[in-house]
Design a protein around this motif. Structure first.
Motif, PDB file in Angstrom:
ATOM      1  N   MET A  95       0.851  -1.308  -0.029  1.00  0.00           N
ATOM      2  CA  MET A  95      -0.218   0.073   0.124  1.00  0.00           C
ATOM      3  C   MET A  95       0.982   1.060  -0.096  1.00  0.00           C
ATOM      4  O   MET A  95       1.780   1.370   0.646  1.00  0.00           O
ATOM      5  N   LYS A  96       0.573   2.134  -0.938  1.00  0.00           N
ATOM      6  CA  LYS A  96       1.239   3.360  -0.867  1.00  0.00           C
ATOM      7  C   LYS A  96       0.410   4.196   0.275  1.00  0.00           C
ATOM      8  O   LYS A  96      -0.604   4.025   0.172  1.00  0.00           O
ATOM      9  N   LYS A  97       1.315   5.238   0.495  1.00  0.00           N
ATOM     10  CA  LYS A  97       0.677   6.162   1.791  1.00  0.00           C
ATOM     11  C   LYS A  97       1.082   7.702   1.465  1.00  0.00           C
ATOM     12  O   LYS A  97       2.003   7.963   0.727  1.00  0.00           O
ATOM     13  N   ILE A  98       0.044   8.464   1.535  1.00  0.00           N
ATOM     14  CA  ILE A  98       0.177  10.000   1.244  1.00  0.00           C
ATOM     15  C   ILE A  98      -0.334  10.620   2.519  1.00  0.00           C
ATOM     16  O   ILE A  98      -1.701  10.236   2.982  1.00  0.00           O
ATOM     17  N   GLU A  99       0.400  11.678   3.017  1.00  0.00           N
ATOM     18  CA  GLU A  99      -0.302  12.563   3.872  1.00  0.00           C
ATOM     19  C   GLU A  99      -1.454  13.420   3.463  1.00  0.00           C
ATOM     20  O   GLU A  99      -1.180  13.890   2.288  1.00  0.00           O
ATOM     21  N   ILE A 100      -2.427  13.476   4.005  1.00  0.00           N
ATOM     22  CA  ILE A 100      -3.649  14.305   3.521  1.00  0.00           C
ATOM     23  C   ILE A 100      -3.145  15.829   3.306  1.00  0.00           C
ATOM     24  O   ILE A 100      -3.509  16.371   2.251  1.00  0.00           O
ATOM     25  N   LYS A 147      -3.700   5.954 -10.122  1.00  0.00           N
ATOM     26  CA  LYS A 147      -2.615   4.985  -9.577  1.00  0.00           C
ATOM     27  C   LYS A 147      -3.187   3.909  -8.555  1.00  0.00           C
ATOM     28  O   LYS A 147      -2.575   3.015  -8.363  1.00  0.00           O
ATOM     29  N   ALA A 148      -4.373   4.050  -8.118  1.00  0.00           N
ATOM     30  CA  ALA A 148      -5.055   3.009  -7.292  1.00  0.00           C
ATOM     31  C   ALA A 148      -5.360   1.865  -8.025  1.00  0.00           C
ATOM     32  O   ALA A 148      -5.590   0.644  -7.613  1.00  0.00           O
ATOM     33  N   LYS A 149      -5.339   1.747  -9.371  1.00  0.00           N
ATOM     34  CA  LYS A 149      -5.455   0.551 -10.170  1.00  0.00           C
ATOM     35  C   LYS A 149      -4.527  -0.634 -10.028  1.00  0.00           C
ATOM     36  O   LYS A 149      -4.830  -1.814  -9.933  1.00  0.00           O
ATOM     37  N   LYS A 150      -3.060   0.090  -9.710  1.00  0.00           N
ATOM     38  CA  LYS A 150      -2.019  -0.784  -9.321  1.00  0.00           C
ATOM     39  C   LYS A 150      -1.799  -1.104  -7.935  1.00  0.00           C
ATOM     40  O   LYS A 150      -1.311  -2.190  -7.551  1.00  0.00           O
ATOM     41  N   ASP A 151      -2.059  -0.170  -7.198  1.00  0.00           N
ATOM     42  CA  ASP A 151      -1.943  -0.371  -5.505  1.00  0.00           C
ATOM     43  C   ASP A 151      -3.080   0.573  -4.948  1.00  0.00           C
ATOM     44  O   ASP A 151      -3.198   1.605  -5.060  1.00  0.00           O
ATOM     45  N   THR A 152      -3.402   0.026  -3.645  1.00  0.00           N
ATOM     46  CA  THR A 152      -4.138   0.833  -2.829  1.00  0.00           C
ATOM     47  C   THR A 152      -3.338   2.042  -2.391  1.00  0.00           C
ATOM     48  O   THR A 152      -2.214   1.859  -2.039  1.00  0.00           O
ATOM     49  N   ALA A 161      -8.470   7.399   5.299  1.00  0.00           N
ATOM     50  CA  ALA A 161      -9.113   7.033   4.226  1.00  0.00           C
ATOM     51  C   ALA A 161      -8.294   6.304   3.168  1.00  0.00           C
ATOM     52  O   ALA A 161      -7.098   5.784   3.633  1.00  0.00           O
ATOM     53  N   ALA A 162      -9.128   5.467   2.186  1.00  0.00           N
ATOM     54  CA  ALA A 162      -8.163   4.648   1.168  1.00  0.00           C
ATOM     55  C   ALA A 162      -8.817   4.840  -0.098  1.00  0.00           C
ATOM     56  O   ALA A 162     -10.046   4.860   0.001  1.00  0.00           O
ATOM     57  N   VAL A 163      -8.095   4.831  -0.996  1.00  0.00           N
ATOM     58  CA  VAL A 163      -8.333   4.725  -2.444  1.00  0.00           C
ATOM     59  C   VAL A 163      -7.849   3.301  -2.832  1.00  0.00           C
ATOM     60  O   VAL A 163      -6.849   3.032  -3.001  1.00  0.00           O
ATOM     61  N   VAL A 164      -9.066   2.575  -3.252  1.00  0.00           N
ATOM     62  CA  VAL A 164      -8.687   1.199  -3.650  1.00  0.00           C
ATOM     63  C   VAL A 164      -9.273   0.912  -5.070  1.00  0.00           C
ATOM     64  O   VAL A 164     -10.410   1.455  -5.482  1.00  0.00           O
ATOM     65  N   GLU A 224     -23.209  -1.596  -6.119  1.00  0.00           N
ATOM     66  CA  GLU A 224     -23.894  -1.947  -4.956  1.00  0.00           C
ATOM     67  C   GLU A 224     -22.647  -2.864  -4.164  1.00  0.00           C
ATOM     68  O   GLU A 224     -23.039  -2.697  -2.992  1.00  0.00           O
ATOM     69  N   THR A 225     -22.121  -3.810  -4.797  1.00  0.00           N
ATOM     70  CA  THR A 225     -21.286  -4.672  -3.969  1.00  0.00           C
ATOM     71  C   THR A 225     -20.279  -3.971  -3.085  1.00  0.00           C
ATOM     72  O   THR A 225     -20.181  -4.094  -2.057  1.00  0.00           O
ATOM     73  N   VAL A 226     -19.595  -2.944  -3.787  1.00  0.00           N
ATOM     74  CA  VAL A 226     -18.694  -1.817  -3.137  1.00  0.00           C
ATOM     75  C   VAL A 226     -19.335  -1.255  -2.067  1.00  0.00           C
ATOM     76  O   VAL A 226     -18.984  -1.043  -0.902  1.00  0.00           O
ATOM     77  N   SER A 227     -20.721  -0.741  -2.309  1.00  0.00           N
ATOM     78  CA  SER A 227     -21.561   0.037  -1.158  1.00  0.00           C
ATOM     79  C   SER A 227     -21.966  -0.757  -0.217  1.00  0.00           C
ATOM     80  O   SER A 227     -21.607  -0.464   1.240  1.00  0.00           O
ATOM     81  N   LEU A 228     -22.240  -2.068  -0.307  1.00  0.00           N
ATOM     82  CA  LEU A 228     -22.648  -2.814   0.962  1.00  0.00           C
ATOM     83  C   LEU A 228     -21.291  -3.441   1.777  1.00  0.00           C
ATOM     84  O   LEU A 228     -21.487  -3.467   3.027  1.00  0.00           O
ATOM     85  N   SER A 229     -20.303  -3.645   1.085  1.00  0.00           N
ATOM     86  CA  SER A 229     -19.146  -4.180   1.638  1.00  0.00           C
ATOM     87  C   SER A 229     -18.531  -3.180   2.659  1.00  0.00           C
ATOM     88  O   SER A 229     -17.566  -3.534   3.383  1.00  0.00           O
ATOM     89  N   THR A 230     -18.457  -1.810   2.372  1.00  0.00           N
ATOM     90  CA  THR A 230     -18.343  -0.798   3.172  1.00  0.00           C
ATOM     91  C   THR A 230     -19.303  -0.209   4.180  1.00  0.00           C
ATOM     92  O   THR A 230     -18.915   0.683   4.958  1.00  0.00           O
TER      93      THR A 230
END
Length: 67
Positions: free
Chosen positions: A1-6, A19-24, A35-38, A46-52
């Motif tokens: 996972m790549k990290k970035i300060e807000i 960029k998130a296509k390759k790594d969270t 937060a995360a961009v995944v 719908e699947t994404v919404s329910l899983s979060t």
């Protein structure tokens, strides 16, 4: 996972999404994740919404514990 300060996240969201296509990408505040961009692969909105959804996950957990 790549990290970035807000405070350093100044690029458009579209750039982080590409960029998130390759790594969270973890968005951090003072070193703690907020937060995360995944990448979303093989899932619909719908699947994404329910899983979060905390409420939905609680319903599933109650159902599993009763079983």
């Amino acid at each position: 996972m790549k990290k970035i300060e807000i405070t350093k996240a100044c690029a458009p969201l579209s750039e982080y999404a590409r960029k998130a296509k390759k790594d969270t990408i973890g968005v951090m505040k003072k070193g703690k994740p907020i937060a995360a961009v995944v990448p979303v692969l093989n899932a619909d909105a719908e699947t994404v919404s329910l899983s979060t959804s905390g409420k939905f996950l609680a319903i599933i957990e109650r159902s599993r514990s009763r079983y």
